[in-house]
Motif scaffolding. Structure first.
Motif, PDB file in Angstrom:
ATOM      1  N   ASP A 204      41.473  29.099  39.345  1.00  0.00           N
ATOM      2  CA  ASP A 204      40.279  29.224  38.158  1.00  0.00           C
ATOM      3  C   ASP A 204      39.006  29.144  38.722  1.00  0.00           C
ATOM      4  O   ASP A 204      38.466  28.941  40.035  1.00  0.00           O
ATOM      5  CB  ASP A 204      40.830  27.665  37.775  1.00  0.00           C
ATOM      6  CG  ASP A 204      42.781  27.488  37.955  1.00  0.00           C
ATOM      7  OD1 ASP A 204      43.147  26.853  37.042  1.00  0.00           O
ATOM      8  OD2 ASP A 204      43.315  27.551  38.851  1.00  0.00           O
ATOM      9  N   GLU A 205      38.238  28.464  38.040  1.00  0.00           N
ATOM     10  CA  GLU A 205      36.658  28.543  38.031  1.00  0.00           C
ATOM     11  C   GLU A 205      36.515  27.551  38.843  1.00  0.00           C
ATOM     12  O   GLU A 205      35.474  26.838  39.194  1.00  0.00           O
ATOM     13  CB  GLU A 205      36.152  28.472  36.439  1.00  0.00           C
ATOM     14  CG  GLU A 205      36.234  29.927  36.229  1.00  0.00           C
ATOM     15  CD  GLU A 205      35.129  30.747  35.352  1.00  0.00           C
ATOM     16  OE1 GLU A 205      33.986  29.301  34.514  1.00  0.00           O
ATOM     17  OE2 GLU A 205      35.104  31.270  34.875  1.00  0.00           O
ATOM     18  N   LYS A 206      37.312  25.797  38.624  1.00  0.00           N
ATOM     19  CA  LYS A 206      37.462  24.886  39.094  1.00  0.00           C
ATOM     20  C   LYS A 206      38.528  24.135  40.028  1.00  0.00           C
ATOM     21  O   LYS A 206      39.980  24.716  39.401  1.00  0.00           O
ATOM     22  CB  LYS A 206      37.027  23.920  37.679  1.00  0.00           C
ATOM     23  CG  LYS A 206      36.194  24.419  36.287  1.00  0.00           C
ATOM     24  CD  LYS A 206      35.651  22.562  35.529  1.00  0.00           C
ATOM     25  CE  LYS A 206      35.229  22.432  34.910  1.00  0.00           C
ATOM     26  NZ  LYS A 206      34.835  21.827  33.522  1.00  0.00           N
ATOM     27  N   ILE A 207      37.875  24.091  40.251  1.00  0.00           N
ATOM     28  CA  ILE A 207      39.291  23.679  41.575  1.00  0.00           C
ATOM     29  C   ILE A 207      38.836  22.318  43.168  1.00  0.00           C
ATOM     30  O   ILE A 207      37.599  21.799  42.652  1.00  0.00           O
ATOM     31  CB  ILE A 207      39.492  24.810  43.179  1.00  0.00           C
ATOM     32  CG1 ILE A 207      38.464  24.999  43.927  1.00  0.00           C
ATOM     33  CG2 ILE A 207      40.013  25.469  42.293  1.00  0.00           C
ATOM     34  CD1 ILE A 207      38.860  25.609  45.237  1.00  0.00           C
ATOM     35  N   TYR A 208      39.843  20.980  42.979  1.00  0.00           N
ATOM     36  CA  TYR A 208      39.650  20.443  43.532  1.00  0.00           C
ATOM     37  C   TYR A 208      40.566  20.892  44.773  1.00  0.00           C
ATOM     38  O   TYR A 208      41.608  20.667  44.911  1.00  0.00           O
ATOM     39  CB  TYR A 208      39.963  19.088  43.349  1.00  0.00           C
ATOM     40  CG  TYR A 208      40.313  17.789  44.342  1.00  0.00           C
ATOM     41  CD1 TYR A 208      38.896  16.649  44.709  1.00  0.00           C
ATOM     42  CD2 TYR A 208      41.544  17.074  44.219  1.00  0.00           C
ATOM     43  CE1 TYR A 208      39.157  16.135  45.337  1.00  0.00           C
ATOM     44  CE2 TYR A 208      41.686  16.005  45.348  1.00  0.00           C
ATOM     45  CZ  TYR A 208      40.664  15.426  46.423  1.00  0.00           C
ATOM     46  OH  TYR A 208      40.518  14.751  46.436  1.00  0.00           O
ATOM     47  N   ILE A 209      39.675  20.470  46.484  1.00  0.00           N
ATOM     48  CA  ILE A 209      40.373  20.903  47.144  1.00  0.00           C
ATOM     49  C   ILE A 209      41.021  18.925  48.236  1.00  0.00           C
ATOM     50  O   ILE A 209      40.547  18.633  48.339  1.00  0.00           O
ATOM     51  CB  ILE A 209      39.651  21.080  48.218  1.00  0.00           C
ATOM     52  CG1 ILE A 209      38.773  22.791  48.450  1.00  0.00           C
ATOM     53  CG2 ILE A 209      40.427  21.160  49.562  1.00  0.00           C
ATOM     54  CD1 ILE A 209      37.823  22.857  48.800  1.00  0.00           C
ATOM     55  N   SER A 210      42.639  19.136  47.601  1.00  0.00           N
ATOM     56  CA  SER A 210      43.183  17.979  48.029  1.00  0.00           C
ATOM     57  C   SER A 210      43.440  17.460  49.576  1.00  0.00           C
ATOM     58  O   SER A 210      43.738  18.740  49.753  1.00  0.00           O
ATOM     59  CB  SER A 210      44.116  17.626  47.012  1.00  0.00           C
ATOM     60  OG  SER A 210      45.047  16.146  47.492  1.00  0.00           O
ATOM     61  N   ARG A 211      43.449  15.971  49.661  1.00  0.00           N
ATOM     62  CA  ARG A 211      43.994  16.084  50.970  1.00  0.00           C
ATOM     63  C   ARG A 211      45.531  15.321  50.734  1.00  0.00           C
ATOM     64  O   ARG A 211      45.886  14.394  51.839  1.00  0.00           O
ATOM     65  CB  ARG A 211      43.066  15.335  51.964  1.00  0.00           C
ATOM     66  CG  ARG A 211      41.739  16.161  52.295  1.00  0.00           C
ATOM     67  CD  ARG A 211      40.958  15.331  52.808  1.00  0.00           C
ATOM     68  NE  ARG A 211      41.601  14.368  54.102  1.00  0.00           N
ATOM     69  CZ  ARG A 211      41.415  15.072  55.109  1.00  0.00           C
ATOM     70  NH1 ARG A 211      40.989  16.291  55.015  1.00  0.00           N
ATOM     71  NH2 ARG A 211      42.048  14.859  56.060  1.00  0.00           N
ATOM     72  N   SER A 212      46.129  15.247  49.638  1.00  0.00           N
ATOM     73  CA  SER A 212      47.232  14.277  49.019  1.00  0.00           C
ATOM     74  C   SER A 212      48.745  14.738  50.258  1.00  0.00           C
ATOM     75  O   SER A 212      48.990  13.959  49.979  1.00  0.00           O
ATOM     76  CB  SER A 212      47.300  14.008  47.998  1.00  0.00           C
ATOM     77  OG  SER A 212      47.580  15.417  47.288  1.00  0.00           O
ATOM     78  N   LYS A 213      48.675  16.224  50.396  1.00  0.00           N
ATOM     79  CA  LYS A 213      50.062  16.172  51.322  1.00  0.00           C
ATOM     80  C   LYS A 213      49.672  16.574  52.436  1.00  0.00           C
ATOM     81  O   LYS A 213      50.626  17.658  52.996  1.00  0.00           O
ATOM     82  CB  LYS A 213      50.513  17.248  49.860  1.00  0.00           C
ATOM     83  CG  LYS A 213      50.963  17.244  48.579  1.00  0.00           C
ATOM     84  CD  LYS A 213      51.233  18.168  48.049  1.00  0.00           C
ATOM     85  CE  LYS A 213      51.380  17.387  46.405  1.00  0.00           C
ATOM     86  NZ  LYS A 213      52.314  16.898  45.919  1.00  0.00           N
ATOM     87  N   LEU A 214      48.971  16.215  52.945  1.00  0.00           N
ATOM     88  CA  LEU A 214      48.455  16.968  54.495  1.00  0.00           C
ATOM     89  C   LEU A 214      48.753  16.030  55.574  1.00  0.00           C
ATOM     90  O   LEU A 214      49.918  15.012  54.946  1.00  0.00           O
ATOM     91  CB  LEU A 214      47.411  16.288  54.830  1.00  0.00           C
ATOM     92  CG  LEU A 214      45.710  17.676  54.755  1.00  0.00           C
ATOM     93  CD1 LEU A 214      44.625  17.195  54.920  1.00  0.00           C
ATOM     94  CD2 LEU A 214      46.263  18.514  54.644  1.00  0.00           C
ATOM     95  N   PRO A 215      49.891  16.036  56.728  1.00  0.00           N
ATOM     96  CA  PRO A 215      50.344  15.385  57.682  1.00  0.00           C
ATOM     97  C   PRO A 215      50.128  13.880  57.435  1.00  0.00           C
ATOM     98  O   PRO A 215      48.317  14.012  56.884  1.00  0.00           O
ATOM     99  CB  PRO A 215      50.172  15.581  58.625  1.00  0.00           C
ATOM    100  CG  PRO A 215      50.182  17.463  58.730  1.00  0.00           C
ATOM    101  CD  PRO A 215      48.811  17.477  57.365  1.00  0.00           C
ATOM    102  N   SER A 216      51.358  13.179  57.357  1.00  0.00           N
ATOM    103  CA  SER A 216      50.556  11.800  57.384  1.00  0.00           C
ATOM    104  C   SER A 216      49.399  11.536  59.265  1.00  0.00           C
ATOM    105  O   SER A 216      48.680   9.863  58.502  1.00  0.00           O
ATOM    106  CB  SER A 216      51.819  10.345  57.806  1.00  0.00           C
ATOM    107  OG  SER A 216      51.826  11.184  59.660  1.00  0.00           O
ATOM    108  N   ILE A 259      33.741  22.857  42.498  1.00  0.00           N
ATOM    109  CA  ILE A 259      34.319  23.031  43.620  1.00  0.00           C
ATOM    110  C   ILE A 259      34.154  21.403  44.117  1.00  0.00           C
ATOM    111  O   ILE A 259      32.641  20.928  44.589  1.00  0.00           O
ATOM    112  CB  ILE A 259      34.270  23.310  45.091  1.00  0.00           C
ATOM    113  CG1 ILE A 259      34.672  24.888  44.688  1.00  0.00           C
ATOM    114  CG2 ILE A 259      35.448  22.823  46.149  1.00  0.00           C
ATOM    115  CD1 ILE A 259      33.309  26.072  44.671  1.00  0.00           C
ATOM    116  N   ILE A 260      34.967  20.626  43.797  1.00  0.00           N
ATOM    117  CA  ILE A 260      35.244  19.316  43.959  1.00  0.00           C
ATOM    118  C   ILE A 260      35.699  18.671  45.638  1.00  0.00           C
ATOM    119  O   ILE A 260      37.110  19.398  45.795  1.00  0.00           O
ATOM    120  CB  ILE A 260      35.170  18.556  42.724  1.00  0.00           C
ATOM    121  CG1 ILE A 260      34.117  18.499  41.921  1.00  0.00           C
ATOM    122  CG2 ILE A 260      35.249  17.057  43.267  1.00  0.00           C
ATOM    123  CD1 ILE A 260      34.401  17.336  40.810  1.00  0.00           C
ATOM    124  N   ALA A 261      35.446  17.742  46.898  1.00  0.00           N
ATOM    125  CA  ALA A 261      36.333  18.096  47.724  1.00  0.00           C
ATOM    126  C   ALA A 261      35.799  16.850  48.095  1.00  0.00           C
ATOM    127  O   ALA A 261      34.625  16.205  48.413  1.00  0.00           O
ATOM    128  CB  ALA A 261      36.238  19.020  48.709  1.00  0.00           C
TER     129      ALA A 261
END
Length: 391
Positions: A204-216, A259-261
Motif C-alpha cells: 500500500d501507498e499509505k501504512i500505519y506501523i502499529s504497536r497494538s499487537k506487540l508483546p505485553s 507512513i505514520i507511526a
C-alpha cells in the motif's frame, strides 16, 4: 576521535568522544589483537568491560560502542591470561556488541557494516562480543539473515572467550542513537547502496506501523485502536511488521509514500531502505526526544519529509518506575494529532478526531494494568510529587 575526560571510566581509560566525521581514525588494522567478551561471572548489563586489546594489551578506542557521542557502553577489559585465550587464524572485522533486541541490533550492532566497503579491507567474517555470554547460536543465525538483507556479506561469529585474532580490522561505530543518529558519511553511503537491494516495492501507498499487537511488555498509546480506526478511514493499511518476514517488511516500506507511526524501532529500518519521495509522521508515545532523532535519521539518510508530532497529555508509567520507558503508555490529544496530521498532508478529512471518553480512558488503563499485572501511574503526578520533595 577527540579526547574528553569522563568520571565514569577514569579508572579504566580516558573516555573518547566519538566524532563520526573523523575519517582519519575510523579504522585500525591490527595483528594478534585480542577480542574480549564480557566476563560471564559478572552480572550482565548494558555496560561492560569488553572490546579489543592490541597485541601489547592496550585498549583499542575504535572498539568502543556508544549510546551517544560521549557515553561508552564498553570500557577497557583486563588482559587475559595466556591459558584463557583461543587463537583464531585469518582476517576478521570487529563488529562491536551483538544485541538480540531488534532496534539495538539494526542500529548499534550493524553500525560497523561500512567497513566491508573500506579500502584495503579483505575479511572472511565479522567477530562480535555478545551482550550476554549465553547469547544463543540460533539467535545469531536469525540475526545473520536479517543483516544480510541490509548489506552484510560476511558470516557472523561470536567471541565466547578471549580470542587472539591473526588480523583484525577494527572500524569505529558509524551510526547510533541520540546525537549519532545521522551516521557517518561512510555508513550512510553503505546503507543507501546495499540495504534492501534487490527487494522490489510491494504494498500500500499509505501504512500505519502499529504497536497494538506487540508483546505485553512493549508500551504504546492509550486507545491506539481508535487511532487505527481513524487512519483506516483515511486509507491507511494497519501494518504489524513483527508478523511478516523481514523481506516483506522492506518491500512494504519501499512501496509506501506516506507512513505514520508512533516512535518505534521499525523506523530505523525505514531509514535504511526508504526513499526521498516518502513522507513520515512520527507520533511521540513517551516524553523523550526520540521522535526528533528518528526524524533526523529519515531526513539525513534519505532526504525524505519527516515530522515528529508531540500531542502527549501524559505518560502512564509501569510501577515501580518513575520515568517514561519502552513499557510506558502515552495518553494523547487526538484532536491536536488530527490537526497536525492534516497540516502535514498525511490525512484529508477535516473533521476533528474525538479523544478518548473518560470511560474509554479508564477501560484502557484497566486493560494495561491487567495485561502487566501491575499498576500504572501518571507521570504528571510523579513529577508534581518529585518537585514538592525538592522544594
Amino acid at each position: 576521535m577527540s579526547i574528553a575526560v569522563s568520571d565514569q571510566v577514569k579508572e579504566n581509560s580516558a573516555l573518547l568522544r566519538l566524532d563520526l566525521n573523523d575519517t582519519a581514525n575510523a579504522l585500525r588494522v591490527l595483528s594478534d589483537a585480542y577480542v574480549i567478551p564480557p566476563d560471564p561471572t559478572k552480572k550482565s548489563g548494558r555496560y561492560t568491560n569488553s572490546g579489543v586489546l592490541d597485541a601489547d594489551g592496550n585498549f583499542v578506542i575504535q572498539s568502543i560502542s556508544w549510546s551517544n557521542s560521549t557515553e561508552q557502553v564498553n570500557s577497557a577489559p583486563a588482559t587475559p591470561a595466556p591459558e584463557e585465550v583461543e587463537q583464531l587464524k585469518g582476517r576478521y572485522i570487529f563488529g562491536g556488541v551483538l544485541y538480540g533486541h531488534f532496534g539495538h541490533f539494526i542500529v548499534e550492532s550493524l553500525a560497523r557494516l561500512w567497513a566491508q566497503d573500506a579500502e584495503g579491507v579483505d575479511a572472511e567474517a565479522y567477530i562480535f562480543t555478545a551482550k550476554v555470554s549465553t547469547f544463543p547460536q540460533k539467535s545469531v543465525e536469525k540475526l545473520q539473515k536479517l543483516a544480510a538483507l541490509l548489506g552484510l556479506r560476511l558470516p557472523i561469529i561470536v567471541a565466547r572467550v578471549p580470542t587472539q585474532v591473526e588480523t583484525l580490522y577494527v572500524p569505529a561505530q558509524g551510526f547510533g542513537m541520540n546525537d549519532l543518529i545521522e551516521g557517518s558519511a561512510a555508513f550512510r553511503t553503505f546503507m543507501n547502496t546495499h540495504a534492501g537491494a534487490g527487494i522490489e516495492p510491494t504494498g500500500d501507498e499509505k501504512i500505519y506501523i502499529s504497536r497494538s499487537k506487540l508483546p505485553s511488555d512493549r508500551g504504546s498509546l492509550l486507545g491506539e485502536y481508535k487511532l487505527e480506526e481513524y487512519l483506516a478511514a483515511e486509507g491507511y493499511d494497519i501494518f504489524h511488521p513483527q508478523r511478516f518476514p523481514a523481506e516483506e517488511q522492506i518491500a512494504r516500506y519501499k512501496a509506501a509514500r506516506q507512513i505514520i507511526a508512533v516512535d518505534c524501532s521499525p523506523l530505523h529500518m525505514l531509514g535504511y531502505v526508504g526513499h526521498k519521495d516518502q513522507s513520515a509522521a512520527i507520533i511521540l508515545r513517551r516524553s523523550m526526544v526520540i521522535g526528533d532523532y528518528l526524524a533526523r535519521q529519515l531526513q539525513s539518510f534519505k532526504g525524505m519529509d519527516a515530522y515528529s508530532i508531540d500531542c502527549l497529555l501524559d505518560d502512564w508509567i509501569l510501577q515501580p518506575g518513575s520515568r517514561p520507558s519502552r513499557s510506558s503508555w502515552g495518553e494523547i490529544d487526538f484532536g491536536a494529532l488530527h490537526a497536525k496530521l492534516l497540516a502535514s498532508g498525511h490525512i484529508q478529512n477535516p473533521t476533528p478526531w474525538p479523544s478518548l471518553t473518560q470511560e474509554e480512558r479508564s477501560a484502557e488503563l484497566e486493560r494495561i494494568e491487567k495485561m502487566h499485572e501491575a499498576k500504572f501511574r501518571s507521570y504528571n503526578e510523579i513529577k508534581v510529587i518529585r518537585n514538592k520533595s525538592i522544594i
